[in-house]
Design a protein around this motif. Structure first.
Motif, PDB file in Angstrom:
ATOM      1  N   UNK A   1       9.435  90.704 104.803  1.00 48.50           N
ATOM      2  CA  UNK A   1      11.040  90.674 104.761  1.00 48.50           C
ATOM      3  C   UNK A   1      12.259  90.942 105.872  1.00 48.50           C
ATOM      4  N   UNK A   2      13.046  90.060 105.989  1.00 48.52           N
ATOM      5  CA  UNK A   2      13.309  89.752 107.595  1.00 48.52           C
ATOM      6  C   UNK A   2      15.359  89.523 107.227  1.00 48.52           C
ATOM      7  N   UNK A   3      15.053  88.901 105.770  1.00 47.44           N
ATOM      8  CA  UNK A   3      15.894  88.137 105.147  1.00 47.44           C
ATOM      9  C   UNK A   3      16.460  88.784 103.704  1.00 47.44           C
ATOM     10  N   UNK A   4      17.882  88.706 103.216  1.00 48.21           N
ATOM     11  CA  UNK A   4      17.704  88.712 101.643  1.00 48.21           C
ATOM     12  C   UNK A   4      19.139  88.684 101.442  1.00 48.21           C
ATOM     13  N   UNK A   5      18.768  87.404 100.266  1.00 50.12           N
ATOM     14  CA  UNK A   5      20.754  86.957  99.708  1.00 50.12           C
ATOM     15  C   UNK A   5      20.222  86.647  98.628  1.00 50.12           C
ATOM     16  N   UNK A   6      21.449  87.446  97.822  1.00 49.32           N
ATOM     17  CA  UNK A   6      21.666  87.716  96.552  1.00 49.32           C
ATOM     18  C   UNK A   6      23.144  86.916  96.204  1.00 49.32           C
ATOM     19  N   UNK A   7      22.748  86.629  95.097  1.00 48.33           N
ATOM     20  CA  UNK A   7      23.679  85.274  94.731  1.00 48.33           C
ATOM     21  C   UNK A   7      23.727  85.541  92.699  1.00 48.33           C
ATOM     22  N   UNK A   8      25.307  86.111  93.047  1.00 49.58           N
ATOM     23  CA  UNK A   8      25.428  86.277  91.575  1.00 49.58           C
ATOM     24  C   UNK A   8      25.857  85.205  90.553  1.00 49.58           C
ATOM     25  N   UNK A   9      24.924  84.953  89.774  1.00 47.28           N
ATOM     26  CA  UNK A   9      25.200  83.999  88.708  1.00 47.28           C
ATOM     27  C   UNK A   9      25.058  84.275  87.117  1.00 47.28           C
ATOM     28  N   UNK A  10      26.371  83.594  86.809  1.00 46.74           N
ATOM     29  CA  UNK A  10      27.006  83.301  85.263  1.00 46.74           C
ATOM     30  C   UNK A  10      27.279  82.166  84.253  1.00 46.74           C
ATOM     31  N   UNK A  11      25.875  81.417  84.411  1.00 49.85           N
ATOM     32  CA  UNK A  11      26.157  80.055  83.780  1.00 49.85           C
ATOM     33  C   UNK A  11      25.018  80.395  82.884  1.00 49.85           C
ATOM     34  N   UNK A  12      24.223  81.430  83.009  1.00 51.73           N
ATOM     35  CA  UNK A  12      23.368  81.795  81.554  1.00 51.73           C
ATOM     36  C   UNK A  12      23.704  82.942  81.441  1.00 51.73           C
ATOM     37  N   UNK A  13      24.782  83.183  80.751  1.00 48.88           N
ATOM     38  CA  UNK A  13      25.465  84.369  80.700  1.00 48.88           C
ATOM     39  C   UNK A  13      24.492  85.614  79.931  1.00 48.88           C
ATOM     40  N   UNK A  14      24.697  87.093  79.970  1.00 47.86           N
ATOM     41  CA  UNK A  14      23.586  88.107  79.813  1.00 47.86           C
ATOM     42  C   UNK A  14      24.102  88.787  78.554  1.00 47.86           C
ATOM     43  N   UNK A  15      23.188  88.126  77.797  1.00 46.68           N
ATOM     44  CA  UNK A  15      23.110  89.540  76.536  1.00 46.68           C
ATOM     45  C   UNK A  15      22.046  90.026  75.943  1.00 46.68           C
ATOM     46  N   UNK A  16      22.578  91.032  74.580  1.00 43.10           N
ATOM     47  CA  UNK A  16      20.996  91.752  74.771  1.00 43.10           C
ATOM     48  C   UNK A  16      19.629  91.093  74.840  1.00 43.10           C
ATOM     49  N   UNK A  17      20.189  89.914  74.588  1.00 42.28           N
ATOM     50  CA  UNK A  17      19.072  89.098  74.559  1.00 42.28           C
ATOM     51  C   UNK A  17      17.734  89.524  75.783  1.00 42.28           C
TER      52      UNK A  17
END
Length: 103
Positions: free
Chosen positions: A70-86
């Protein structure tokens, strides 16, 4: 080339500082794409305004970069599917006291 399983395994070492449960069991990992030596990870959090997104994103990058190939890591935060306890793993639901039989 690194595998998705290797990435998921190292992500189990990443925690939301406010919750003592790893981000995999919390259900934060939405998607992992690996192309050559680059890993793109889509994460969600408990809320879009979570103040820990920078800390979590940096931790994810640092841990995934330790993987061979691994030479590069991209982290993207998405919320189009909101987190739930499910999204919690079954084990985590039990640890946190979510009992589905209570309805």
């Amino acid at each position: 080339m690194v595998t998705e399983k290797e990435v998921m395994d190292v992500l189990r070492e990443c925690y939301d500082p406010e919750i003592p449960i790893n981000i995999v069991d919390m259900g934060f990992v939405r998607e992992i794409n690996i192309e050559d030596e680059k890993v793109h990870i889509k994460l969600t959090l408990t809320s879009p305004g979570c103040p820990m997104h920078g800390v979590i994103g940096d931790d994810v990058r640092q841990k995934v970069l330790t993987l061979k190939g691994v030479k590069d890591v991209e982290v993207e935060f998405v919320f189009d599917s909101p987190w739930t306890t499910d999204d919690l793993s079954e084990e985590t639901k039990k640890k946190m006291g979510f009992d589905e039989s209570r309805g």
